[in-house]
Design a protein around this motif. Sequence first.
Motif, PDB file in Angstrom:
ATOM      1  N   CYS A 105      13.109 -11.424  34.853  1.00 55.00           N
ATOM      2  CA  CYS A 105      13.034 -12.406  33.775  1.00 55.00           C
ATOM      3  C   CYS A 105      11.590 -12.494  33.308  1.00 55.00           C
ATOM      4  N   LYS A 107       9.031 -14.098  29.954  1.00 53.73           N
ATOM      5  CA  LYS A 107       9.029 -15.273  29.088  1.00 53.73           C
ATOM      6  C   LYS A 107       9.753 -15.012  27.774  1.00 53.73           C
ATOM      7  N   TYR A 125      16.198 -13.529  25.239  1.00 50.97           N
ATOM      8  CA  TYR A 125      17.002 -14.697  25.565  1.00 50.97           C
ATOM      9  C   TYR A 125      17.807 -15.165  24.361  1.00 50.97           C
ATOM     10  N   ILE A 130      19.940 -18.419  24.818  1.00 50.16           N
ATOM     11  CA  ILE A 130      19.034 -19.201  25.653  1.00 50.16           C
ATOM     12  C   ILE A 130      17.698 -19.362  24.931  1.00 50.16           C
ATOM     13  N   TYR A 133      12.598 -20.074  27.353  1.00 48.82           N
ATOM     14  CA  TYR A 133      12.564 -19.054  28.399  1.00 48.82           C
ATOM     15  C   TYR A 133      12.906 -19.629  29.779  1.00 48.82           C
ATOM     16  N   ILE A 134      13.212 -18.736  30.707  1.00 51.37           N
ATOM     17  CA  ILE A 134      13.701 -19.113  32.032  1.00 51.37           C
ATOM     18  C   ILE A 134      12.554 -19.219  33.027  1.00 51.37           C
ATOM     19  N   ALA A 146      20.368 -21.296  35.590  1.00 60.03           N
ATOM     20  CA  ALA A 146      19.021 -21.012  35.103  1.00 60.03           C
ATOM     21  C   ALA A 146      18.275 -22.308  34.805  1.00 60.03           C
ATOM     22  N   THR A 148      15.273 -23.739  32.818  1.00 63.26           N
ATOM     23  CA  THR A 148      14.511 -23.257  31.664  1.00 63.26           C
ATOM     24  C   THR A 148      13.534 -24.326  31.185  1.00 63.26           C
ATOM     25  N   THR A 149      12.761 -23.969  30.182  1.00 67.71           N
ATOM     26  CA  THR A 149      11.770 -24.886  29.639  1.00 67.71           C
ATOM     27  C   THR A 149      12.368 -25.904  28.673  1.00 67.71           C
ATOM     28  N   GLU A 153      20.779 -24.183  32.410  1.00 64.29           N
ATOM     29  CA  GLU A 153      21.820 -23.385  31.765  1.00 64.29           C
ATOM     30  C   GLU A 153      22.716 -22.711  32.797  1.00 64.29           C
ATOM     31  N   SER A 161      24.772 -17.620  28.038  1.00 62.89           N
ATOM     32  CA  SER A 161      24.833 -19.047  28.297  1.00 62.89           C
ATOM     33  C   SER A 161      26.239 -19.578  28.020  1.00 62.89           C
TER      34      SER A 161
END
Length: 230
Positions: A105, A107, A125, A130, A133-134, A146, A148-149, A153, A161
């Motif tokens: 993964c 960004k 993503y 998504i 990012y994760i 996941a 994420t920011t 998810e 997703s």
Amino acid sequence: FFPNIEGDKQYTSWSMFDHLGNVLCATSNGIMVLNDSSYLLPQTKGLFCLVGISVDPNTILIGTAKEGLFKWSNNQLEQVYFNSENAFDNIIVQLVPYQDHFLACSKHGFIELDQKGNLIQSTSYAENGITPYIMHLKALDSGFLASTTTSVEFLSKELESTRSLTNDSAVVYSMAEDHLDTTWVVSMDGGLFSLLKDALISTSFPDKQLFSIKDVANQLWIESFTAIYS
């Protein structure tokens, strides 16, 4: 272990992983082997490493802070992925087993690699629904959870997703972990949450800026920017 100061330079440690029974540490100066005579893998010296994973007895994959993905194999270092058009895609935040091969993964998106650590394909993503990012992936029977920011998810095995959860108390979700039949989620700005059915429930905790969470021998450990809690 080992000093993280060399001359007048101080280096940072980012993550640890197992390889051939040794603990390896990804640092801002390369991959360090931690044992009775700790040493830096010479081919990796100067490489800002964030994550690593063991591929086979002779090979590890290395994710870096700005130079993409590398494969260290038989004492040789090879760059296996670099995106010259998107610098965010060269910041590798996690490496995990995926089906019968490996998944990185960045960004920007997912990078799939085969059983030997060779590139298969990369996808953004956005293509998988998504944003943006994760931070962390947790394996589930149905796929992945996941952090994420923007949300937590649920991802299918095809990395798409399927469900998104948020809480008004937090924006950036950094990691999830199971403990005593409950999934716990930590946030960099909202503290600690429990995942119950289809909701993220805020839990009273003395710190809001939480970076990681791990169950070790049925004891939950939580790391913040200033302390470690258990």
